[in-house]
Design a protein around this motif. Structure first.
Motif, PDB file in Angstrom:
ATOM      1  N   MET A   1     -55.188  67.233 -63.886  1.00  0.00           N
ATOM      2  CA  MET A   1     -54.302  66.352 -62.513  1.00  0.00           C
ATOM      3  C   MET A   1     -53.270  66.905 -61.731  1.00  0.00           C
ATOM      4  O   MET A   1     -53.308  67.745 -61.861  1.00  0.00           O
ATOM      5  CB  MET A   1     -53.751  65.795 -63.706  1.00  0.00           C
ATOM      6  CG  MET A   1     -52.978  64.913 -64.103  1.00  0.00           C
ATOM      7  SD  MET A   1     -52.031  64.244 -65.692  1.00  0.00           S
ATOM      8  CE  MET A   1     -53.556  62.782 -65.956  1.00  0.00           C
ATOM      9  N   HIS A 116     -55.972  64.587 -70.933  1.00  0.00           N
ATOM     10  CA  HIS A 116     -56.895  64.883 -69.275  1.00  0.00           C
ATOM     11  C   HIS A 116     -58.089  65.817 -69.435  1.00  0.00           C
ATOM     12  O   HIS A 116     -58.814  66.153 -68.772  1.00  0.00           O
ATOM     13  CB  HIS A 116     -56.066  64.354 -68.348  1.00  0.00           C
ATOM     14  CG  HIS A 116     -56.789  64.841 -66.860  1.00  0.00           C
ATOM     15  ND1 HIS A 116     -57.254  63.773 -66.365  1.00  0.00           N
ATOM     16  CD2 HIS A 116     -57.090  65.986 -66.143  1.00  0.00           C
ATOM     17  CE1 HIS A 116     -57.517  64.038 -65.229  1.00  0.00           C
ATOM     18  NE2 HIS A 116     -57.810  65.351 -64.763  1.00  0.00           N
ATOM     19  N   HIS A 127     -63.979  64.627 -62.043  1.00  0.00           N
ATOM     20  CA  HIS A 127     -64.062  63.522 -62.538  1.00  0.00           C
ATOM     21  C   HIS A 127     -64.263  62.546 -62.673  1.00  0.00           C
ATOM     22  O   HIS A 127     -63.866  61.719 -61.759  1.00  0.00           O
ATOM     23  CB  HIS A 127     -62.449  63.806 -61.465  1.00  0.00           C
ATOM     24  CG  HIS A 127     -60.855  64.648 -61.497  1.00  0.00           C
ATOM     25  ND1 HIS A 127     -61.080  65.383 -61.476  1.00  0.00           N
ATOM     26  CD2 HIS A 127     -60.740  64.524 -62.770  1.00  0.00           C
ATOM     27  CE1 HIS A 127     -59.962  66.491 -61.400  1.00  0.00           C
ATOM     28  NE2 HIS A 127     -59.564  66.047 -62.828  1.00  0.00           N
ATOM     29  N   PHE A 132     -62.641  59.148 -65.603  1.00  0.00           N
ATOM     30  CA  PHE A 132     -60.670  60.010 -65.661  1.00  0.00           C
ATOM     31  C   PHE A 132     -60.113  58.244 -64.876  1.00  0.00           C
ATOM     32  O   PHE A 132     -59.365  58.705 -63.519  1.00  0.00           O
ATOM     33  CB  PHE A 132     -61.268  60.757 -65.183  1.00  0.00           C
ATOM     34  CG  PHE A 132     -61.802  61.694 -65.485  1.00  0.00           C
ATOM     35  CD1 PHE A 132     -60.665  62.928 -66.184  1.00  0.00           C
ATOM     36  CD2 PHE A 132     -63.095  62.414 -65.497  1.00  0.00           C
ATOM     37  CE1 PHE A 132     -61.261  63.954 -66.527  1.00  0.00           C
ATOM     38  CE2 PHE A 132     -63.044  63.498 -65.866  1.00  0.00           C
ATOM     39  CZ  PHE A 132     -62.177  63.990 -66.885  1.00  0.00           C
ATOM     40  N   VAL A 137     -56.231  56.755 -71.877  1.00  0.00           N
ATOM     41  CA  VAL A 137     -55.573  58.472 -71.971  1.00  0.00           C
ATOM     42  C   VAL A 137     -54.433  58.098 -73.064  1.00  0.00           C
ATOM     43  O   VAL A 137     -53.497  59.291 -74.101  1.00  0.00           O
ATOM     44  CB  VAL A 137     -55.276  59.514 -70.574  1.00  0.00           C
ATOM     45  CG1 VAL A 137     -55.998  59.923 -69.909  1.00  0.00           C
ATOM     46  CG2 VAL A 137     -54.338  59.132 -70.271  1.00  0.00           C
TER      47      VAL A 137
END
Length: 140
Positions: A1, A116, A127, A132, A137
């Motif tokens: 991230m 993630h 990703h 993503f 999440v």
């Protein structure tokens, strides 16, 4: 991230230099990362996110978590161009084949970041938008 601004107290620094030898775990030891226990709820977080995404992969309890501020150079499995841009900050990184997750200090309990990073164990490389896009999440 990643985030586009730099937070010096909570980022992973990319180590430059010659290629290192050894295992991915050796790299973590070399940069001084510390293995941590994550909340028991991580398996539940993963199950909820996986269900939301349509994945049928159960949480893998063999995933190991570490905290540290330096990313081992040998962990750069792919030629990602963002490593050449020092203005970006990374709060977590996953060595997917070894099932090792490195989290920046202060993010050891971040549901969003941990989910993630666990996703990278299952949906690698990169990703893929399908996984993503951020919609799952925080699934509950």
């Amino acid at each position: 991230m990643r985030a586009d601004s730099v937070f010096a107290s909570a980022c992973l620094v990319i180590v430059s230099g010659c290629a290192a030898f050894g295992t991915p775990l050796d790299g973590l030891t070399r940069v001084g990362a510390t293995e941590i226990a994550v909340p028991d709820s991580v398996a539940t977080w993963w199950d909820e996110a996986a269900w939301c995404l349509g994945l049928r992969e159960p949480y893998d309890p063999s995933i190991r978590y570490f905290v540290g501020s330096t990313l081992p150079r040998e962990w750069q499995e792919e030629p990602w161009p963002q490593f050449s841009r020092p203005s970006q900050t990374f709060f977590g990184y996953t060595h997917s084949r070894a099932k090792l997750i490195l989290l920046a200090p202060g993010f050891e309990r971040s549901r969003r970041l941990i989910v993630h990073e666990v996703m990278h164990v299952y949906a690698r490389p990169g990703h893929p938008k399908r996984y993503f896009d951020g919609r799952c999440v925080d699934a509950r």
